[in-house]
Design an enzyme around this catalytic site. Structure first.
Site, PDB file in Angstrom:
ATOM      1  N   PRO A   1       1.363  -3.829 -10.801  1.00  0.00           N
ATOM      2  CA  PRO A   1       1.137  -3.028  -9.587  1.00  0.00           C
ATOM      3  C   PRO A   1       2.268  -3.239  -8.590  1.00  0.00           C
ATOM      4  O   PRO A   1       2.670  -4.373  -8.329  1.00  0.00           O
ATOM      5  CB  PRO A   1      -0.187  -3.580  -9.041  1.00  0.00           C
ATOM      6  CG  PRO A   1      -0.286  -4.967  -9.598  1.00  0.00           C
ATOM      7  CD  PRO A   1       0.403  -4.925 -10.939  1.00  0.00           C
ATOM      8  N   LEU A   2       2.785  -2.152  -8.044  1.00  0.00           N
ATOM      9  CA  LEU A   2       3.964  -2.210  -7.173  1.00  0.00           C
ATOM     10  C   LEU A   2       3.804  -1.279  -5.977  1.00  0.00           C
ATOM     11  O   LEU A   2       3.815  -0.054  -6.118  1.00  0.00           O
ATOM     12  CB  LEU A   2       5.213  -1.810  -7.972  1.00  0.00           C
ATOM     13  CG  LEU A   2       5.573  -2.799  -9.088  1.00  0.00           C
ATOM     14  CD1 LEU A   2       6.369  -2.127 -10.186  1.00  0.00           C
ATOM     15  CD2 LEU A   2       6.314  -3.998  -8.519  1.00  0.00           C
TER      16      LEU A   2
ATOM     17  N   GLN B   1      -5.036  -0.318  -8.910  1.00  0.00           N
ATOM     18  CA  GLN B   1      -5.334  -1.598  -8.268  1.00  0.00           C
ATOM     19  C   GLN B   1      -6.040  -1.325  -6.933  1.00  0.00           C
ATOM     20  O   GLN B   1      -5.460  -0.697  -6.046  1.00  0.00           O
ATOM     21  CB  GLN B   1      -4.061  -2.419  -8.041  1.00  0.00           C
ATOM     22  CG  GLN B   1      -4.412  -3.840  -7.610  1.00  0.00           C
ATOM     23  CD  GLN B   1      -3.214  -4.707  -7.289  1.00  0.00           C
ATOM     24  OE1 GLN B   1      -2.311  -4.285  -6.580  1.00  0.00           O
ATOM     25  NE2 GLN B   1      -3.216  -5.936  -7.781  1.00  0.00           N
TER      26      GLN B   1
ATOM     27  N   HIS C   1      -7.746  -6.319  -6.786  1.00  0.00           N
ATOM     28  CA  HIS C   1      -6.665  -7.153  -6.255  1.00  0.00           C
ATOM     29  C   HIS C   1      -7.272  -8.425  -5.679  1.00  0.00           C
ATOM     30  O   HIS C   1      -7.724  -8.461  -4.539  1.00  0.00           O
ATOM     31  CB  HIS C   1      -5.890  -6.385  -5.183  1.00  0.00           C
ATOM     32  CG  HIS C   1      -4.526  -6.951  -4.905  1.00  0.00           C
ATOM     33  ND1 HIS C   1      -4.196  -8.268  -5.152  1.00  0.00           N
ATOM     34  CD2 HIS C   1      -3.391  -6.375  -4.417  1.00  0.00           C
ATOM     35  CE1 HIS C   1      -2.923  -8.468  -4.811  1.00  0.00           C
ATOM     36  NE2 HIS C   1      -2.420  -7.335  -4.375  1.00  0.00           N
TER      37      HIS C   1
ATOM     38  N   HIS D   1      -2.619 -12.866  -3.838  1.00  0.00           N
ATOM     39  CA  HIS D   1      -1.638 -12.711  -2.753  1.00  0.00           C
ATOM     40  C   HIS D   1      -2.173 -12.802  -1.332  1.00  0.00           C
ATOM     41  O   HIS D   1      -1.597 -12.212  -0.420  1.00  0.00           O
ATOM     42  CB  HIS D   1      -0.859 -11.399  -2.933  1.00  0.00           C
ATOM     43  CG  HIS D   1      -0.147 -11.340  -4.246  1.00  0.00           C
ATOM     44  ND1 HIS D   1       0.257 -10.183  -4.841  1.00  0.00           N
ATOM     45  CD2 HIS D   1       0.209 -12.337  -5.100  1.00  0.00           C
ATOM     46  CE1 HIS D   1       0.837 -10.456  -5.994  1.00  0.00           C
ATOM     47  NE2 HIS D   1       0.808 -11.763  -6.175  1.00  0.00           N
TER      48      HIS D   1
ATOM     49  N   TYR E   1      -4.739 -11.524   0.099  1.00  0.00           N
ATOM     50  CA  TYR E   1      -5.519 -10.415   0.648  1.00  0.00           C
ATOM     51  C   TYR E   1      -7.001 -10.798   0.671  1.00  0.00           C
ATOM     52  O   TYR E   1      -7.365 -11.929   0.323  1.00  0.00           O
ATOM     53  CB  TYR E   1      -5.221  -9.131  -0.128  1.00  0.00           C
ATOM     54  CG  TYR E   1      -3.748  -8.766  -0.035  1.00  0.00           C
ATOM     55  CD1 TYR E   1      -3.170  -8.509   1.218  1.00  0.00           C
ATOM     56  CD2 TYR E   1      -2.928  -8.751  -1.148  1.00  0.00           C
ATOM     57  CE1 TYR E   1      -1.814  -8.224   1.335  1.00  0.00           C
ATOM     58  CE2 TYR E   1      -1.566  -8.459  -1.035  1.00  0.00           C
ATOM     59  CZ  TYR E   1      -1.020  -8.200   0.201  1.00  0.00           C
ATOM     60  OH  TYR E   1       0.322  -7.927   0.332  1.00  0.00           O
TER      61      TYR E   1
ATOM     62  N   ARG F   1      -6.949  -9.302 -10.874  1.00  0.00           N
ATOM     63  CA  ARG F   1      -5.674 -10.013 -10.723  1.00  0.00           C
ATOM     64  C   ARG F   1      -5.833 -11.224  -9.816  1.00  0.00           C
ATOM     65  O   ARG F   1      -6.417 -11.113  -8.727  1.00  0.00           O
ATOM     66  CB  ARG F   1      -4.602  -9.090 -10.139  1.00  0.00           C
ATOM     67  CG  ARG F   1      -3.208  -9.695 -10.267  1.00  0.00           C
ATOM     68  CD  ARG F   1      -2.097  -8.766  -9.833  1.00  0.00           C
ATOM     69  NE  ARG F   1      -0.921  -8.970 -10.663  1.00  0.00           N
ATOM     70  CZ  ARG F   1       0.336  -8.831 -10.251  1.00  0.00           C
ATOM     71  NH1 ARG F   1       0.583  -8.452  -9.017  1.00  0.00           N
ATOM     72  NH2 ARG F   1       1.352  -9.042 -11.064  1.00  0.00           N
TER      73      ARG F   1
HETATM   74  C1  LIG Z   1       8.229  -3.829  -4.407  1.00  0.00           C
HETATM   75  C2  LIG Z   1       7.097  -4.703  -4.859  1.00  0.00           C
HETATM   76  C3  LIG Z   1       5.799  -4.313  -4.613  1.00  0.00           C
HETATM   77  C4  LIG Z   1       4.715  -5.077  -5.078  1.00  0.00           C
HETATM   78  N1  LIG Z   1       3.443  -4.626  -4.868  1.00  0.00           N
HETATM   79  C5  LIG Z   1       2.387  -5.283  -5.430  1.00  0.00           C
HETATM   80  C6  LIG Z   1       1.084  -4.746  -5.355  1.00  0.00           C
HETATM   81  O1  LIG Z   1       0.840  -3.642  -4.839  1.00  0.00           O
HETATM   82  N2  LIG Z   1       0.067  -5.472  -5.901  1.00  0.00           N
HETATM   83  C7  LIG Z   1       0.291  -6.683  -6.514  1.00  0.00           C
HETATM   84  O2  LIG Z   1      -0.659  -7.315  -6.997  1.00  0.00           O
HETATM   85  N3  LIG Z   1       1.537  -7.191  -6.620  1.00  0.00           N
HETATM   86  C8  LIG Z   1       2.587  -6.516  -6.123  1.00  0.00           C
HETATM   87  N4  LIG Z   1       3.861  -6.989  -6.289  1.00  0.00           N
HETATM   88  C9  LIG Z   1       4.089  -8.152  -7.183  1.00  0.00           C
HETATM   89  C10 LIG Z   1       4.408  -7.649  -8.589  1.00  0.00           C
HETATM   90  O3  LIG Z   1       3.282  -6.995  -9.176  1.00  0.00           O
HETATM   91  C11 LIG Z   1       4.799  -8.812  -9.534  1.00  0.00           C
HETATM   92  O4  LIG Z   1       3.776  -9.770  -9.515  1.00  0.00           O
HETATM   93  C12 LIG Z   1       6.103  -9.478  -9.115  1.00  0.00           C
HETATM   94  O5  LIG Z   1       7.131  -8.522  -8.908  1.00  0.00           O
HETATM   95  C13 LIG Z   1       6.573 -10.490 -10.172  1.00  0.00           C
HETATM   96  O6  LIG Z   1       6.732  -9.828 -11.428  1.00  0.00           O
HETATM   97  P1  LIG Z   1       8.226  -9.486 -11.960  1.00  0.00           P
HETATM   98  O7  LIG Z   1       8.973 -10.798 -12.020  1.00  0.00           O
HETATM   99  O8  LIG Z   1       8.027  -8.888 -13.321  1.00  0.00           O
HETATM  100  O9  LIG Z   1       8.858  -8.561 -10.979  1.00  0.00           O
HETATM  101  C14 LIG Z   1       4.958  -6.285  -5.789  1.00  0.00           C
HETATM  102  C15 LIG Z   1       6.281  -6.687  -6.023  1.00  0.00           C
HETATM  103  C16 LIG Z   1       7.349  -5.919  -5.572  1.00  0.00           C
HETATM  104  C17 LIG Z   1       8.764  -6.362  -5.895  1.00  0.00           C
END
Ligand SMILES: Cc1cc2nc3c(=O)[nH]c(=O)nc-3n(C[C@H](O)[C@H](O)[C@H](O)COP(=O)(O)O)c2cc1C
Length: 374
Positions: free
Chosen positions: A32-33, A107, A184, A187, A189, A236
């Site tokens: 999720p991003l 999410q 979620h 983090h 929240y 998560r």
């Molecule tokens: C731009 C950005 C937005 C993210 N948004 C979320 C999110 O909406 N929900 C969540 O659980 N984690 C979020 N994350 C964390 C990512 O899901 C992930 O855990 C983190 O980038 C580490 O994984 P990676 O090393 O493969 O990037 C975000 C990370 C980034 C970089």
């Protein structure tokens, strides 16, 4: 002693897998991003359907954290899934992903104390387990990153409404065509903040003992599972991530209890961020194998995985699914690149991550696009 998990073939990362009711074409998941591109009324951006469908070769897409209610918002321009217009916006996304043969879950998110009065009705304080302000920032339109506001503790009589908002959001996500939802619980929240003794000093049934602090996430998971079927629900967790100013005196005991409590629900998967999200994987000792032993379901891992790590985690049986975050932002065809061991595009800067338009969102080139201009 840790349970043993059967070894798989060396390239099992690319083979189909099942997670509850979800049939995946491979074991590579888009994490999720949050991209802060929602339009008016927090309807997903018009570009979101293109963005997600570009990434539909993932075994599973977990769409960005999405508010379960207006109160749940903590950042500028993050989408919701509680209004008819938002559901219609998400329908365009799920249709586009399904048309390309992909699977997508949403999410569902309540930011809790990681919010600002600017996002709350009549400028009220955001809500959390307790009136403890998080040492973290949020993103506000026109102001950039600013300190979050001081929260107020949710009253005991408000908690059933929060559980109901999660249930309702899950129902609406299914109406929007999602294959399921991910709670979620990470983090810092709302659900995570309730879990931890560094952020929850309540003295009622939702504070104090581990069992009390875990009550909200377990109630929310059960409500959502009852509503849409447990085999379409993932959760998560980020046991030792400091994201969102999370802290707890005994995360191992806490998350062991959470896994025990989730186990009987029969969820589609548990998604665990190992270490500090986006940072060190070994920031604090934590026995993930012990946590996995308590959970009789599909185990998804995340954080800092590269190709070799993902292949090894799946082949050894240490994990069932691996999610990639940043690599999926920069590489719409990540699955192909991992399969072919091709180089990855580099991630553009922070100004295109959170907010903006197509640049850094839908314009990262595929290998085919690169070959066409070469
Ligand atoms: C731009 C950005 C937005 C993210 N948004 C979320 C999110 O909406 N929900 C969540 O659980 N984690 C979020 N994350 C964390 C990512 O899901 C992930 O855990 C983190 O980038 C580490 O994984 P990676 O090393 O493969 O990037 C975000 C990370 C980034 C970089």
């Amino acid at each position: 002693m840790a349970k043993s998990h059967p070894a798989r073939s060396a390239d099992a990362l690319f083979e189909p897998a099942t997670a509850g009711a979800l049939q995946l074409t491979n074991r590579i998941v888009m994490a999720p991003l949050t991209r802060n591109r929602a339009g008016p009324d927090l309807v997903p951006s018009d570009l979101a359907a293109e963005y997600y469908s570009q990434r539909a070769t993932a075994g599973l897409i977990i769409a960005e954290a999405t508010q379960i209610s207006a109160q749940a918002q903590g950042y500028a321009d993050t989408p919701g899934v509680y209004s008819d217009a938002q559901v219609a916006g998400w329908r365009a996304v799920t249709d586009a992903v399904h048309a390309k043969g992909g699977k997508i879950v949403l999410q569902v998110w309540h930011t809790g104390r990681v919010s600002h009065t600017l996002f709350q009705k009549d400028g009220q304080a955001p809500v959390g387990p307790s009136g403890i302000r998080a040492a973290t920032k949020t993103f506000v339109a026109g102001q950039g990153f600013v300190d979050v506001s001081e929260p107020r503790a949710l009253r005991l009589d408000e908690i059933p409404g929060i559980v109901d908002d999660f249930r309702h959001a899950a129902r609406r996500a299914i109406e929007a065509g999602f294959d399921g939802v991910e709670l979620h619980g990470a983090h810092g929240y709302l659900l995570d903040a309730f879990l931890r003794d560094g952020t929850n000093d309540r003295t009622d049934a939702y504070g104090g003992s581990i069992a009390n602090r875990a009550r909200l996430i377990l109630e929310a998971a059960k409500a959502v599972a009852d509503e849409i079927g447990a085999d379409r629900v993932g959760v998560r967790l980020s046991p030792v991530s400091p994201a969102g100013d999370s802290k707890d005196s005994d995360p191992q005991a806490l998350f062991n209890h959470v896994a025990d409590g989730l186990n009987p629900l029969g969820l589609a998967y548990l998604h665990v961020v190992e270490g500090a999200t986006g940072g060190a994987r070994d920031n604090e000792p934590f026995d993930y194998a012990a946590l996995r032993d308590r959970f009789n379901g599909v185990w998804m891992v995340n954080n800092g995985y590269d190709r070799a790590m993902a292949l090894a985690a799946i082949a050894s049986g240490r994990a069932d699914l691996v999610s990639f975050g940043r690599a999926f932002i920069a590489n719409p065809d990540l699955v192909r690149r991992l399969r072919e061991d091709a180089p990855l595009n580099e991630l553009l800067g922070r100004d295109t991550l959170y907010g903006g338009g197509a640049h850094g969102y839908t314009d990262y080139p595929t290998l085919d696009a690169i070959a066409a201009v070469a």
